[in-house]
Design an enzyme around this catalytic site. Structure first.
Site, PDB file in Angstrom:
ATOM      1  N   HIS A 135     -48.446 -17.725 -31.396  1.00  0.00           N
ATOM      2  CA  HIS A 135     -47.124 -17.565 -31.835  1.00  0.00           C
ATOM      3  C   HIS A 135     -46.833 -17.998 -33.192  1.00  0.00           C
ATOM      4  O   HIS A 135     -45.924 -17.717 -33.915  1.00  0.00           O
ATOM      5  CB  HIS A 135     -45.911 -17.744 -30.899  1.00  0.00           C
ATOM      6  CG  HIS A 135     -45.682 -19.397 -30.846  1.00  0.00           C
ATOM      7  ND1 HIS A 135     -46.341 -19.959 -29.756  1.00  0.00           N
ATOM      8  CD2 HIS A 135     -45.090 -20.245 -31.543  1.00  0.00           C
ATOM      9  CE1 HIS A 135     -45.838 -21.380 -29.578  1.00  0.00           C
ATOM     10  NE2 HIS A 135     -44.875 -21.620 -30.817  1.00  0.00           N
ATOM     11  N   ASP A 180     -51.635 -17.968 -25.508  1.00  0.00           N
ATOM     12  CA  ASP A 180     -50.946 -18.368 -26.476  1.00  0.00           C
ATOM     13  C   ASP A 180     -52.064 -18.996 -27.382  1.00  0.00           C
ATOM     14  O   ASP A 180     -51.919 -20.298 -27.482  1.00  0.00           O
ATOM     15  CB  ASP A 180     -49.791 -18.910 -26.473  1.00  0.00           C
ATOM     16  CG  ASP A 180     -48.774 -19.294 -27.590  1.00  0.00           C
ATOM     17  OD1 ASP A 180     -49.055 -18.471 -28.639  1.00  0.00           O
ATOM     18  OD2 ASP A 180     -48.058 -20.186 -27.579  1.00  0.00           O
TER      19      ASP A 180
END
Length: 545
Positions: A97, A141
């Site tokens: 992210h 992630d």
């Protein structure tokens, strides 16, 4: 990061943990001294952590911490927003992210105590884990970022050796430049804090410790883990390392094994009392992480014969060729010199084709080796050059061009991203040794090339070269390369930023050599006599895959 517990709340927002790029953070001038700002103590080592017999929750509380050399800051237009970990000389591991939407203003600084210090690099490639989905903690992630050039003498942590680690109760160190309280500015100095693992990668939660949100554990796909105590992560710590000792039960040793990256936290802020943060475990994804720098992230090879036959090959770290990426027989312009060149410094090469009557073309080339329309084409390179190579003179990741004619004439040119040559950086006519093959080679992995000159009677020289094209004294010289090689190219086989050397003779003989920083060749990595297509030009090329 925060170590001041106040009131509690319980909603998750992963993206909160990257500092918003809209924050007005001015870049401090880079100071010559390395002392902490007034009022702060000298940084502690990350290994000055609590012993395992210390009672919870009295843990190490977010103090200035000396960078062990591998913690990286990620900035946008001079403002800090995420952290990462250098795990290879040219690769940084971070949270997906942090880098799922980046542009040319993003920079990575490696190894500095302050976020604006250290070795700065541009990003040349960003690889988001294929199972990542924005704002979804059930996704993976993780992202791998390739730097524009390697970090010389890189120090890296060990990677966790089990997909099932960390375990509940284990002490880790969280590192980053995140906020120290809700809404605070980011600290200049790297912060480190000891935290406890409160759920594991199999989805088991410590029932005696209520601050790990059950929803997080259930949604994480059992590859995230909760961590906290009196210290935890805050916005800006995203992507930063979570490190421990070599194994969860190790009672001593350095905290230099990477277990995960900081990923998510409580949406009400990092001051929520004892509310845990979330880490993305790396153990289940080691194969994906390592695929970028072990036999899969190096250069490809391009072979050309002057009747138009060509092949692009993937090549492994041991010099074995895979199946052709692309092949054909329609490169029929009878090119006399071909080289790969990185025109824009993004780590992915373009291709340059030249014919000795002056015809030339610069092409963008895709990951599948298909050529696009020419970036630039013409017929005015009419000096009858015998050897042309791309060379990175200053280590910025963007190549310059070197042209040579066997009567001694030479020119080093700066070149723009659209293939336009500037004025010569250096020109002369005193390279009079009648060289047959010339290539740029990065002998030491510092991102700045050296030059190799070869004559087919066996004479050779490796030279250091300055940014203005001036050759220094030979690094190594001799007359014993007597195999009569017809084509020589430098190639980064393993993606570590340091080149190997490839030698080819048109009867099929070939050798891949490891080469040392002083120009000495080691034993052949691979050798044979079955490259029997009579290739007239060979070059290494990074297709950016």
């Amino acid at each position: 990061m925060n170590h001041t517990p106040t009131s509690a709340a319980s909603k998750l927002l992963r993206i909160l943990f990257a500092v918003s790029l809209s924050l007005a953070i001015c870049t401090p001038a880079i100071a010559a001294e390395t002392e902490p700002p007034a009022g702060q103590e000298e940084p502690d080592s990350i290994n000055e952590a609590p012993t395992d017999d210390q009672a919870r929750p009295f843990v190490y509380n977010g103090d200035p911490t000396a960078n062990p050399g591998w913690v990286a800051s990620i900035t946008y237009a001079g403002a800090y927003f995420c952290a990462g970990t250098l795990i290879h000389a040219q690769w940084v591991l971070t949270a997906a992210h942090c880098v799922d939407d980046v542009d040319s203003l993003v920079r990575v600084n490696v190894g500095g105590n302050r976020w604006f210090e250290g070795s700065q690099r541009k990003l040349s490639q960003v690889h988001i884990h294929p199972l990542y989905q924005s704002h979804d903690i059930s996704s993976v992630d993780l992202a791998m970022v390739r730097l524009s050039s390697p970090i010389p003498g890189a120090t890296v942590p060990n990677l966790v050796s089990s997909a099932n680690w960390p375990i509940i109760g284990q002490t880790l160190i969280v590192l980053g430049w995140g906020e120290t309280s809700d809404g605070s500015s980011v600290p200049d100095f790297l912060q480190g804090a000891a935290v406890f693992v409160n759920s594991d990668t199999t989805g088991v939660r410590d029932d005696g410790y209520p601050y790990c949100n059950n929803t997080w554990v259930a949604a994480s796909g059992y590859e995230d883990f909760c961590f906290g105590g009196v210290s935890w992560a805050c916005p800006g710590d995203s992507g930063g390392p979570l490190v421990g000792r070599s194994s969860p039960n190790a009672g001593s040793g350095s905290f230099n094994t990477l277990y995960g990256v900081t990923s998510f936290g409580d949406a009400f802020g990092c001051s929520s009392a004892f509310w845990d943060s979330g880490g993305q475990a790396i153990g289940p994804h080691l194969d994906w992480i390592r695929s970028f720098y072990t036999g899969g992230a190096g250069d490809e090879m391009f072979f050309y014969r002057d009747d138009g036959l060509y092949r692009y090959y993937d090549v492994r770290a041991d010099g074995r060729l895979g199946s052709p990426i692309r092949e054909g027989d329609n490169y029929t312009e009878d090119w006399s010199s071909i080289t790969a060149v990185d025109l824009d410094g993004n780590g992915k090469d373009e291709m340059f084709f030249y014919r000795d009557d002056g015809l030339y073309r610069y092409y963008n080339v895709k990951g599948d080796a298909s050529l696009g329309s020419p970036i630039r084409a013409g017929d005015n390179y009419t000096s009858g050059w015998d050897s042309i190579t791309a060379v990175d003179l200053d280590g910025d990741g963007k190549d310059e061009m070197f042209f040579y004619r066997d009567d001694g004439l030479y020119r080093y040119y700066d070149i723009s991203a659209n293939g336009t040559l500037g004025s010569p950086i250096r020109a002369g006519d005193n390279y009079t040794s009648g060289w047959d093959s010339i290539t740029a080679v990065d002998l030491d992995g510092d991102g700045k090339d050296e030059m190799f000159f070869y004559r087919d009677d066996g004479l050779y020289r490796y030279y250091d070269i300055s940014a203005n094209g001036t050759l220094g004294s030979p690094i190594r010289a001799g007359g014993d390369y007597t195999e009569g090689w017809s084509s020589i190219t430098a190639i980064d086989l393993d993606g570590n930023g340091k080149d190997e050397m490839f030698f080819y003779r048109d009867d099929g003989l070939y050798r891949y050599y490891n080469t040392r920083s002083d120009g000495r060749l080691g034993s052949p990595i691979r050798a044979g006599s079955d490259y029997t297509n009579g290739w007239s030009a060979i070059t290494a090329v990074n297709l950016g895959d």
